[in-house]
Design a protein around this motif. Structure first.
Motif, PDB file in Angstrom:
ATOM      1  N   LEU A  73       0.625  -1.391  -0.046  1.00 45.12           N
ATOM      2  CA  LEU A  73       0.007  -0.066  -0.114  1.00 45.12           C
ATOM      3  C   LEU A  73       0.956   1.176  -0.143  1.00 45.12           C
ATOM      4  N   PHE A  74       1.966   1.076   0.748  1.00 46.13           N
ATOM      5  CA  PHE A  74       3.012   2.372   0.768  1.00 46.13           C
ATOM      6  C   PHE A  74       3.527   2.699  -0.327  1.00 46.13           C
ATOM      7  N   LEU A  75       3.897   1.580  -1.172  1.00 46.53           N
ATOM      8  CA  LEU A  75       4.487   1.856  -2.687  1.00 46.53           C
ATOM      9  C   LEU A  75       3.453   2.214  -3.519  1.00 46.53           C
ATOM     10  N   SER A  76       2.213   1.690  -3.337  1.00 48.34           N
ATOM     11  CA  SER A  76       1.172   2.026  -4.421  1.00 48.34           C
ATOM     12  C   SER A  76       0.958   3.788  -4.226  1.00 48.34           C
ATOM     13  N   PHE A  77       0.723   4.139  -2.899  1.00 42.50           N
ATOM     14  CA  PHE A  77       0.410   5.500  -2.917  1.00 42.50           C
ATOM     15  C   PHE A  77       1.698   6.650  -3.218  1.00 42.50           C
ATOM     16  N   ASN A  78       2.983   5.907  -3.030  1.00 43.80           N
ATOM     17  CA  ASN A  78       4.014   7.000  -3.484  1.00 43.80           C
ATOM     18  C   ASN A  78       4.467   6.831  -4.833  1.00 43.80           C
ATOM     19  N   SER A  79       3.779   5.932  -5.595  1.00 43.29           N
ATOM     20  CA  SER A  79       4.074   5.891  -7.141  1.00 43.29           C
ATOM     21  C   SER A  79       3.076   6.511  -7.899  1.00 43.29           C
ATOM     22  N   PRO A  80       3.035   7.985  -8.716  1.00 47.27           N
ATOM     23  CA  PRO A  80       2.014   8.410  -9.444  1.00 47.27           C
ATOM     24  C   PRO A  80       1.224   7.276 -10.115  1.00 47.27           C
ATOM     25  N   SER A  81       1.964   6.534 -10.968  1.00 48.35           N
ATOM     26  CA  SER A  81       1.421   5.402 -11.938  1.00 48.35           C
ATOM     27  C   SER A  81       0.795   4.331 -11.148  1.00 48.35           C
ATOM     28  N   LEU A  82       1.307   3.651  -9.863  1.00 47.94           N
ATOM     29  CA  LEU A  82       0.788   2.822  -9.323  1.00 47.94           C
ATOM     30  C   LEU A  82      -0.511   3.313  -8.501  1.00 47.94           C
ATOM     31  N   ARG A  83      -0.472   4.506  -8.067  1.00 48.54           N
ATOM     32  CA  ARG A  83      -1.376   5.199  -7.379  1.00 48.54           C
ATOM     33  C   ARG A  83      -2.769   5.378  -8.098  1.00 48.54           C
ATOM     34  N   ARG A  84      -2.518   5.623  -9.530  1.00 47.60           N
ATOM     35  CA  ARG A  84      -3.741   5.882 -10.330  1.00 47.60           C
ATOM     36  C   ARG A  84      -4.206   4.210 -10.929  1.00 47.60           C
ATOM     37  N   LYS A  85      -3.093   3.581 -10.883  1.00 49.80           N
ATOM     38  CA  LYS A  85      -3.940   2.013 -11.301  1.00 49.80           C
ATOM     39  C   LYS A  85      -4.588   1.485 -10.057  1.00 49.80           C
ATOM     40  N   LEU A  86      -4.089   1.867  -8.679  1.00 45.60           N
ATOM     41  CA  LEU A  86      -4.718   1.271  -7.495  1.00 45.60           C
ATOM     42  C   LEU A  86      -6.240   1.953  -7.465  1.00 45.60           C
ATOM     43  N   ILE A  87      -6.205   3.305  -7.708  1.00 47.91           N
ATOM     44  CA  ILE A  87      -7.494   3.937  -7.653  1.00 47.91           C
ATOM     45  C   ILE A  87      -8.537   3.492  -8.561  1.00 47.91           C
ATOM     46  N   ASN A  88      -8.124   3.274 -10.064  1.00 47.78           N
ATOM     47  CA  ASN A  88      -8.934   2.798 -11.271  1.00 47.78           C
ATOM     48  C   ASN A  88      -9.384   1.187 -10.966  1.00 47.78           C
ATOM     49  N   LYS A  89      -8.387   0.477 -10.535  1.00 47.57           N
ATOM     50  CA  LYS A  89      -8.792  -1.030 -10.225  1.00 47.57           C
ATOM     51  C   LYS A  89      -9.590  -1.151  -9.032  1.00 47.57           C
ATOM     52  N   THR A  90      -9.330  -0.173  -8.048  1.00 45.61           N
ATOM     53  CA  THR A  90     -10.302  -0.364  -6.723  1.00 45.61           C
ATOM     54  C   THR A  90     -11.950   0.232  -7.095  1.00 45.61           C
ATOM     55  N   PHE A  91     -11.812   1.257  -7.942  1.00 41.04           N
ATOM     56  CA  PHE A  91     -13.215   1.810  -8.455  1.00 41.04           C
ATOM     57  C   PHE A  91     -13.833   0.648  -9.238  1.00 41.04           C
ATOM     58  N   ALA A  92     -13.099  -0.072 -10.208  1.00 42.39           N
ATOM     59  CA  ALA A  92     -13.732  -1.029 -11.058  1.00 42.39           C
ATOM     60  C   ALA A  92     -14.274  -2.227 -10.332  1.00 42.39           C
ATOM     61  N   ILE A  93     -13.478  -2.679  -9.273  1.00 44.64           N
ATOM     62  CA  ILE A  93     -13.954  -3.703  -8.551  1.00 44.64           C
ATOM     63  C   ILE A  93     -15.132  -3.567  -7.827  1.00 44.64           C
ATOM     64  N   TYR A  94     -15.372  -2.215  -7.092  1.00 48.17           N
ATOM     65  CA  TYR A  94     -16.461  -1.792  -6.482  1.00 48.17           C
ATOM     66  C   TYR A  94     -17.660  -1.897  -7.394  1.00 48.17           C
ATOM     67  N   ILE A  95     -17.580  -1.270  -8.709  1.00 54.17           N
ATOM     68  CA  ILE A  95     -18.557  -1.306  -9.527  1.00 54.17           C
ATOM     69  C   ILE A  95     -19.121  -2.711  -9.962  1.00 54.17           C
ATOM     70  N   ILE A  96     -18.111  -3.830 -10.093  1.00 56.97           N
ATOM     71  CA  ILE A  96     -18.428  -4.960 -10.700  1.00 56.97           C
ATOM     72  C   ILE A  96     -19.269  -5.769  -9.535  1.00 56.97           C
ATOM     73  N   LEU A  97     -18.494  -5.501  -8.311  1.00 53.48           N
ATOM     74  CA  LEU A  97     -19.127  -6.214  -6.963  1.00 53.48           C
ATOM     75  C   LEU A  97     -20.622  -5.782  -6.739  1.00 53.48           C
ATOM     76  N   PHE A  98     -20.556  -4.427  -6.531  1.00 52.42           N
ATOM     77  CA  PHE A  98     -21.720  -3.831  -5.789  1.00 52.42           C
ATOM     78  C   PHE A  98     -22.852  -3.239  -6.745  1.00 52.42           C
ATOM     79  N   ILE A  99     -22.512  -2.932  -7.931  1.00 52.01           N
ATOM     80  CA  ILE A  99     -23.556  -2.217  -8.926  1.00 52.01           C
ATOM     81  C   ILE A  99     -24.919  -3.035  -9.124  1.00 52.01           C
ATOM     82  N   LEU A 100     -24.685  -4.270  -9.264  1.00 56.86           N
ATOM     83  CA  LEU A 100     -25.468  -5.030  -9.527  1.00 56.86           C
ATOM     84  C   LEU A 100     -26.389  -5.665  -8.354  1.00 56.86           C
ATOM     85  N   PRO A 101     -26.071  -5.611  -7.294  1.00 53.02           N
ATOM     86  CA  PRO A 101     -26.876  -5.998  -5.969  1.00 53.02           C
ATOM     87  C   PRO A 101     -27.584  -4.727  -5.544  1.00 53.02           C
TER      88      PRO A 101
END
Length: 521
Positions: A207-235
C-alpha cells in the motif's frame, strides 16, 4: 464398465436426496410444519387457485426466490412442495461442494468426511428436511465466497462478476445479507492492493509503494473503483428496482420486508423473542461479541479454516468478514434471535476453506485425525444448538425427529381448516391471512376465503354481511391479536355500525372463533 468420478458423485447425490425426502415426508406425516413453509404453501395456493388480482402476491412475496421454488413442486403435492424443494436443493449443495472438492483434492478421505456431515449433521438435516429456504442461502453463500477466492488466485474480474450475481441471489433469498456488503467495502482496497504486480509481499508495504508512485496510485484507484462497480452495482441496482416495484404495487418501498402479508418472519420473529424473553426460565444466550464465541462453539472447524489461511492477510480477513456480519445483525435486529442459518454459513465457509487449502497441509495424517475429531464435535454441537434453540420451529424439528412423536403445533389450525372445509361450497369466510395464514394453508378450497389480497377485502371488513357468511376472529389469547383488524374488538364495533346484523359462534378454540352471520336487516 468403470464408474467415473462425476457419475459416482451423481449417484451419491441421488442417494442423499432420497434420504432427505424420506426424512422430510416422515416428519410431515408426524405433523411437523414450520411457519416459513406454511406461508409458502398458502401463498402458492393463492397464486394457483385464488380469485382476484394475484400479481401482487406473486411478485412481492418475500423471500422471492425460495417462494418461486415451491412452484416447481406444488403440482406433486402442495403441502410437500417446500420439503421437496429443500431436500433436492440441499442435495444439489452437496454435489456443488463435492465436485469442487474432488477437482482439487485426490484423497477420498475429504469426500467421505463431507458425506458424513451431510448425512448426520443436525443442522444440514434441518436445512434439507424442514422445507425452509436455508438451502438456497447456503448454496449461494458458498458460491459467493468461492468466486471471491478464485479471483484472489486468478486475478480475473470474471470471478468478481460471478460473485456479484451470487450476492444478488443471496439477497433475494434472505434480505439481511444486504448488510454483508458493508464489510466488504473496506476489504476491496486490500484485495486491489494484493492484485497489483509488486515484488513486496506484505500488504502494508504494498500500500505504501502504491501511494508513493503516481502510476501505481492511479492504477490502484482505477482498479479499486472497477471492483467496487463490478461487485456492488448489480446488487444495489437489483434492490432499487425491487423496491420501486414494491412502491408501484404496494405504495411502500419496504413492503417486502415490513408487511406480514409479504413475508412470514415479520411477526414470527417478534413472537419468538417475546415468548422467550417473558419466560421464567429465560437466559439471554446472545450477547454482543459473545455471538462470535457461539459461532466457534457451534463450528470449531472455522478455526481450522482460519489457520489454513494464516499466511494470507486479505484472504483471512475475507474469512473473518461473516463474523462482523453476524455481530452487526445482532446489534441491528436486537429484538429478534439469530436464526440457525446464520450459524450454518460458517460450516459452509469452513468446508470451502478445506476445499482450497486442505491439500497444502504437509502432515496429512495428523491433519486428518484433527479434522475427524472436529467433525464429531460439530455433530454434537449441531444437535445442542437445535435442541436448546429459543426459536420454536428449530426446537420442534429436532424434538420430532428424535422422539418420533406426533407434533401438535398446527393441530389447532388444521382443526379450524377442517371446519371450514366442511362448510357448503358456496360459503364465504372473511379471514386476515397476516395472522391466519396457517388456517388458510390447510383449507382445501382457497376460493372460500375472502383475503386481504382481494380488492373487496376492505369493503368486506366494513360490511361483512354483504360479502361473507362467516368471519374468523382472533381471540384475546391469540399472540397475534394485536396485528389484525379481525380481533375480539371487531364484532362489538361492527354491531354498532349495523345493529341489525347478528353473529353466532360456530366453533371456538383457544386462539380463534368462527362466527356465522345469521341475519341482516
Amino acid at each position: 464398465m468403470k464408474i467415473t468420478k462425476n457419475q459416482y458423485l451423481f449417484i451419491l447425490t441421488l442417494i442423499l436426496g432420497v434420504y432427505y425426502l424420506v426424512i422430510g415426508i416422515y416428519l410431515n406425516h408426524l405433523g411437523y410444519y414450520n411457519q416459513e413453509s406454511i406461508f409458502y404453501i398458502e401463498k402458492t395456493k393463492i397464486v394457483f387457485e385464488g380469485l382476484g388480482n394475484r400479481i401482487k402476491v406473486m411478485g412481492l412475496t418475500s423471500p422471492l426466490l425460495p417462494f418461486y421454488n415451491t412452484f416447481l413442486f406444488s403440482w406433486i403435492d402442495s403441502y410437500l412442495a417446500p420439503v421437496i424443494a429443500s431436500a433436492i436443493g440441499t442435495a444439489v449443495l452437496f454435489y456443488i461442494i463435492a465436485s469442487t472438492l474432488t477437482k482439487r483434492i485426490e484423497d477420498d478421505f475429504y469426500l467421505y468426511a463431507l458425506l458424513l456431515l451431510f448425512f448426520l449433521h443436525p443442522g444440514l438435516l434441518y436445512t434439507a428436511c424442514s422445507g425452509k429456504s436455508i438451502y438456497m442461502v447456503l448454496t449461494f453463500f458458498f458460491l459467493f465466497f468461492f468466486n471471491l477466492l478464485k479471483f484472489y488466485r486468478s486475478n480475473t474480474t470474471f470471478h468478481v462478476s460471478l460473485a456479484s450475481i451470487c450476492l444478488v441471489i443471496l439477497i433475494f433469498c434472505d434480505y439481511k445479507f444486504i448488510w454483508l456488503t458493508l464489510f466488504f467495502a473496506p476489504l476491496v482496497l486490500a484485495i486491489t492492493v494484493q492484485s497489483l504486480n509488486l515484488g513486496e509481499k506484505e500488504s502494508i508495504f504494498r500500500l505504501f509503494l502504491s501511494f508513493n508512485s503516481p502510476s501505481l496510485r492511479r492504477k490502484l484507484i482505477n482498479k479499486t473503483f472497477a471492483i467496487y462497480i463490478i461487485l456492488f452495482i448489480l446488487p444495489v441496482a437489483s434492490v432499487i428496482c425491487y423496491k420501486l416495484l414494491n412502491l408501484t404495487h404496494a405504495n411502500d418501498l419496504n413492503y417486502f420486508i415490513e408487511s406480514p402479508y409479504a413475508t412470514w418472519n415479520v411477526l414470527v420473529d417478534k413472537l419468538n423473542f417475546d415468548i422467550a424473553t417473558t419466560s421464567a426460565n429465560y437466559q439471554l444466550p446472545e450477547l454482543s461479541i459473545m455471538v462470535s464465541l457461539r459461532v466457534i462453539y457451534f463450528c470449531p472447524l472455522i478455526l481450522v479454516a482460519i489457520y489454513l489461511f494464516r499466511e494470507s492477510t486479505y484472504q483471512a480477513l475475507t474469512i473473518l468478514t461473516p463474523f462482523a456480519f453476524i455481530e452487526f445483525l445482532h446489534i441491528k435486529y436486537d429484538k429478534i434471535f439469530l436464526n440457525y442459518e446464520y450459524y450454518l454459513i460458517f460450516l459452509i465457509l469452513a468446508l470451502l476453506c478445506l476445499v482450497f487449502k486442505a491439500q497444502t497441509v504437509k502432515r496429512q495424517l495428523l491433519f486428518k485425525v484433527i479434522l475427524s475429531v472436529v467433525i464429531l464435535i460439530q455433530l454434537y454441537t449441531g444437535y445442542i444448538f437445535l435442541s436448546d434453540s429459543l426459536i420454536t420451529d428449530e426446537k420442534r424439528f429436532i424434538t420430532t425427529l428424535t422422539t418420533g412423536k406426533q407434533n401438535t403445533d398446527q393441530e389447532e389450525s388444521m382443526e379450524l381448516a377442517d371446519i371450514i372445509n366442511s362448510l357448503p361450497k358456496t360459503s364465504r369466510v372473511l379471514m386476515d391471512d397476516a395472522v391466519a395464514y396457517p388456517v388458510a394453508a390447510f383449507t382445501h378450497d382457497i376460493q372460500k376465503l375472502t383475503l386481504p389480497y382481494q380488492e373487496l377485502f376492505l369493503s368486506a371488513i366494513e360490511t361483512p354481511y354483504r360479502y361473507d357468511n362467516y368471519i374468523l376472529i382472533a381471540t384475546q389469547k391469540n399472540p397475534f391479536t394485536g396485528y389484525t383488524q379481525l380481533s375480539s374488538r371487531y364484532i362489538p364495533l361492527i354491531k354498532i355500525v349495523n345493529s341489525g346484523v347478528n353473529y353466532q359462534r360456530v366453533y371456538e378454540t383457544d386462539n380463534w372463533i368462527l362466527y356465522r352471520i345469521v341475519s341482516t336487516q
